[in-house]
Design a protein around this motif. Structure first.
Motif, PDB file in Angstrom:
ATOM      1  N   LEU A 191     -21.163 -66.342  11.580  1.00 50.52           N
ATOM      2  CA  LEU A 191     -21.440 -65.262  10.630  1.00 50.52           C
ATOM      3  C   LEU A 191     -20.193 -64.955   9.793  1.00 50.52           C
ATOM      4  CD1 LEU A 191     -23.863 -63.469  10.079  1.00 50.52           C
ATOM      5  CD2 LEU A 191     -23.027 -61.869  11.789  1.00 50.52           C
ATOM      6  N   ALA A 192     -19.048 -64.867  10.459  1.00 49.40           N
ATOM      7  CA  ALA A 192     -17.793 -64.603   9.731  1.00 49.40           C
ATOM      8  C   ALA A 192     -17.504 -65.740   8.759  1.00 49.40           C
ATOM      9  CB  ALA A 192     -16.633 -64.444  10.718  1.00 49.40           C
ATOM     10  N   ARG A 193     -17.761 -66.966   9.192  1.00 50.11           N
ATOM     11  CA  ARG A 193     -17.481 -68.121   8.334  1.00 50.11           C
ATOM     12  C   ARG A 193     -18.368 -68.110   7.090  1.00 50.11           C
ATOM     13  NH1 ARG A 193     -18.386 -74.069  10.498  1.00 50.11           N
ATOM     14  NH2 ARG A 193     -20.505 -73.255  10.275  1.00 50.11           N
ATOM     15  N   ALA A 194     -19.616 -67.657   7.261  1.00 56.25           N
ATOM     16  CA  ALA A 194     -20.520 -67.587   6.105  1.00 56.25           C
ATOM     17  C   ALA A 194     -20.139 -66.418   5.192  1.00 56.25           C
ATOM     18  CB  ALA A 194     -21.955 -67.443   6.584  1.00 56.25           C
ATOM     19  N   LEU A 195     -19.777 -65.278   5.795  1.00 54.41           N
ATOM     20  CA  LEU A 195     -19.510 -64.067   4.997  1.00 54.41           C
ATOM     21  C   LEU A 195     -18.191 -64.116   4.244  1.00 54.41           C
ATOM     22  CD1 LEU A 195     -20.715 -61.322   7.497  1.00 54.41           C
ATOM     23  CD2 LEU A 195     -21.711 -61.791   5.243  1.00 54.41           C
ATOM     24  N   VAL A 196     -17.212 -64.835   4.800  1.00 57.05           N
ATOM     25  CA  VAL A 196     -15.863 -64.822   4.227  1.00 57.05           C
ATOM     26  C   VAL A 196     -15.857 -65.363   2.798  1.00 57.05           C
ATOM     27  CG1 VAL A 196     -14.994 -67.080   4.985  1.00 57.05           C
ATOM     28  CG2 VAL A 196     -13.444 -65.137   4.881  1.00 57.05           C
ATOM     29  N   CYS A 197     -16.806 -66.225   2.480  1.00 57.69           N
ATOM     30  CA  CYS A 197     -16.866 -66.784   1.120  1.00 57.69           C
ATOM     31  C   CYS A 197     -17.616 -65.859   0.163  1.00 57.69           C
ATOM     32  CB  CYS A 197     -17.502 -68.164   1.152  1.00 57.69           C
ATOM     33  SG  CYS A 197     -16.491 -69.320   2.074  1.00 57.69           S
ATOM     34  N   GLU A 198     -18.022 -64.702   0.667  1.00 61.57           N
ATOM     35  CA  GLU A 198     -18.691 -63.673  -0.134  1.00 61.57           C
ATOM     36  C   GLU A 198     -19.839 -64.192  -0.997  1.00 61.57           C
ATOM     37  OE1 GLU A 198     -16.121 -60.199  -0.961  1.00 61.57           O
ATOM     38  OE2 GLU A 198     -14.510 -61.671  -0.818  1.00 61.57           O
ATOM     39  N   PRO A 199     -20.833 -64.802  -0.327  1.00 65.25           N
ATOM     40  CA  PRO A 199     -22.034 -65.241  -1.048  1.00 65.25           C
ATOM     41  C   PRO A 199     -22.876 -64.023  -1.442  1.00 65.25           C
ATOM     42  CG  PRO A 199     -22.383 -65.426   1.315  1.00 65.25           C
ATOM     43  CD  PRO A 199     -20.957 -64.987   1.132  1.00 65.25           C
ATOM     44  N   ASP A 200     -23.759 -64.193  -2.422  1.00 63.98           N
ATOM     45  CA  ASP A 200     -24.685 -63.111  -2.771  1.00 63.98           C
ATOM     46  C   ASP A 200     -25.765 -62.982  -1.701  1.00 63.98           C
ATOM     47  OD1 ASP A 200     -23.424 -62.621  -5.158  1.00 63.98           O
ATOM     48  OD2 ASP A 200     -24.604 -64.108  -6.238  1.00 63.98           O
ATOM     49  N   ILE A 201     -26.150 -64.135  -1.172  1.00 67.67           N
ATOM     50  CA  ILE A 201     -27.271 -64.156  -0.222  1.00 67.67           C
ATOM     51  C   ILE A 201     -26.877 -64.915   1.029  1.00 67.67           C
ATOM     52  CG2 ILE A 201     -29.687 -64.803   0.115  1.00 67.67           C
ATOM     53  CD1 ILE A 201     -30.108 -64.802  -2.811  1.00 67.67           C
ATOM     54  N   LEU A 202     -27.204 -64.312   2.168  1.00 66.71           N
ATOM     55  CA  LEU A 202     -26.986 -64.976   3.444  1.00 66.71           C
ATOM     56  C   LEU A 202     -28.335 -65.488   3.939  1.00 66.71           C
ATOM     57  CD1 LEU A 202     -24.540 -65.334   5.273  1.00 66.71           C
ATOM     58  CD2 LEU A 202     -25.146 -63.184   6.391  1.00 66.71           C
ATOM     59  N   LEU A 203     -28.406 -66.780   4.195  1.00 68.30           N
ATOM     60  CA  LEU A 203     -29.653 -67.389   4.672  1.00 68.30           C
ATOM     61  C   LEU A 203     -29.486 -67.710   6.146  1.00 68.30           C
ATOM     62  CD1 LEU A 203     -30.014 -69.887   1.696  1.00 68.30           C
ATOM     63  CD2 LEU A 203     -31.207 -67.711   1.964  1.00 68.30           C
ATOM     64  N   MET A 204     -30.363 -67.172   6.983  1.00 66.08           N
ATOM     65  CA  MET A 204     -30.185 -67.341   8.424  1.00 66.08           C
ATOM     66  C   MET A 204     -31.438 -67.951   9.034  1.00 66.08           C
ATOM     67  SD  MET A 204     -28.158 -63.781   9.245  1.00 66.08           S
ATOM     68  CE  MET A 204     -27.119 -64.480  10.492  1.00 66.08           C
ATOM     69  N   ASP A 205     -31.253 -69.077   9.723  1.00 70.28           N
ATOM     70  CA  ASP A 205     -32.400 -69.769  10.321  1.00 70.28           C
ATOM     71  C   ASP A 205     -32.395 -69.613  11.837  1.00 70.28           C
ATOM     72  OD1 ASP A 205     -34.596 -71.285  10.815  1.00 70.28           O
ATOM     73  OD2 ASP A 205     -33.761 -73.175  10.085  1.00 70.28           O
ATOM     74  N   GLU A 206     -33.178 -68.669  12.333  1.00 74.01           N
ATOM     75  CA  GLU A 206     -33.274 -68.382  13.768  1.00 74.01           C
ATOM     76  C   GLU A 206     -31.900 -68.383  14.432  1.00 74.01           C
ATOM     77  OE1 GLU A 206     -36.654 -69.134  15.761  1.00 74.01           O
ATOM     78  OE2 GLU A 206     -37.707 -70.252  14.207  1.00 74.01           O
TER      79      GLU A 206
END
Ligand SMILES: Nc1ncnc2c1ncn2[C@@H]1O[C@H](COP(=O)(O)OP(=O)(O)OP(=O)(O)O)[C@@H](O)[C@H]1O
Ligand SMILES: [Mg+2]
Length: 249
Positions: free
Chosen positions: A147-162
């Motif tokens: 989650l931190a790795r995805a958020l650190v790049c500050e995307p507009d949308i977080l896509l989470m697959d199960e």
């Protein structure tokens, strides 16, 4: 003109399997608002991952289109980040190394990258574990790193697959509450794939309920329950039952 962040418009998708064409998504349309937590809920094999991969730009739809801020999506982009069920961490990198990865490939200056990575590690509750390796962490902690790795790049949308489905029930509940906290703190738009009705009701502002394959949108369900949500409240249980019946029908 819709002012939605993301517009999913009549998306259709087929796969070639052996000698026949398998229809997986049959004309799904819905909008996602900025800052919204929306779940895509449907039975196993109905096409949820495929739809999420199309939104990520990793897969191409055969018909229809997806607009992000009014522009058609044609491939992956920095505006979207994906979190997978199996974490997909680099085992040879520490927690800090994993979170730094996206910033390194973006050539962010080292000092700034370090500060950013550390602040997101703190956000997900892993302060003190910067130098640990993935194999030294529990499943819940690994998903925090992802989650931190995805958020650190500050995307507009977080896509989470199960993302929580490999966790035991108790850790999963803790992580659901953590996810709501992190979503509230970062105000991200989250599109969350799950086949758990309870999870969708606990997390989401709205739920896109899909039919079995080929996936059609059965209903967009509003979850008007205050957070933090009580899984045992009458309203929660009633909504679960309503969605259960919807999927059975
Ligand atoms: N690359 C592919 N080639 C052929 N068929 C595929 C491919 N990817 C997925 N499928 C098929 O498409 C259907 C939908 O798959 P998908 O993974 O999107 O479902 P899902 O809803 O995410 O399922 P689950 O809940 O089990 O994760 C399945 O029947 C699957 O076998
Ligand atoms: Mg899937």
């Amino acid at each position: 003109m819709s002012d939605a962040l993301l517009q999913i418009r009549n998306v259709k998708k087929w796969f070639n399997s052996k000698d026949k064409r398998l229809m997986v998504i049959d004309g799904v349309s819905f909008d996602v608002q900025e800052g919204e937590f929306i779940s895509i809920l449907g039975p196993s094999g109905c096409g949820k991952t495929t739809l999420l991969r199309i939104i990520a730009g990793l897969e191409k739809q055969d018909e229809g289109e997806i607009l992000l801020r009014g522009k058609s999506i044609s491939g992956p982009g920095q505006d979207r980040a994906m979190v997978f069920q199996d974490y997909a961490l680099f085992p040879w990198r520490t927690v800090l190394g994993n979170v730094l990865f996206g910033l390194e490939i973006r050539k962010i200056q080292k000092k700034e990258a370090l500060e950013k990575a550390k602040s997101f590690i703190k956000l997900v509750g892993l302060e003190g574990f910067e130098n640990s390796y993935p194999h030294e962490l529990s499943g819940g902690m690994r998903q925090r790193v992802a989650l931190a790795r995805a958020l650190v790049c500050e995307p507009d949308i977080l896509l989470m697959d199960e993302p929580l489905s490999a966790l035991d029930a108790q850790t999963r509940n803790v992580m659901q509450a953590e996810l709501v906290r992190i979503w509230e703190e970062t105000k991200k738009t989250i599109i969350y794939v799950t086949h758990s009705i309870e999870e969708a009701v606990y997390l989401s502002d709205r739920i896109a309920v899909l039919s079995k394959r080929p996936a059609k949108l059965l209903e967009l369900v509003n979850v008007d329950l205050e957070r933090p949500r009580d899984r045992f409240s009458k309203e929660f249980v009633n909504l679960r039952a309503k969605i259960f019946k919807l999927i059975q029908s």
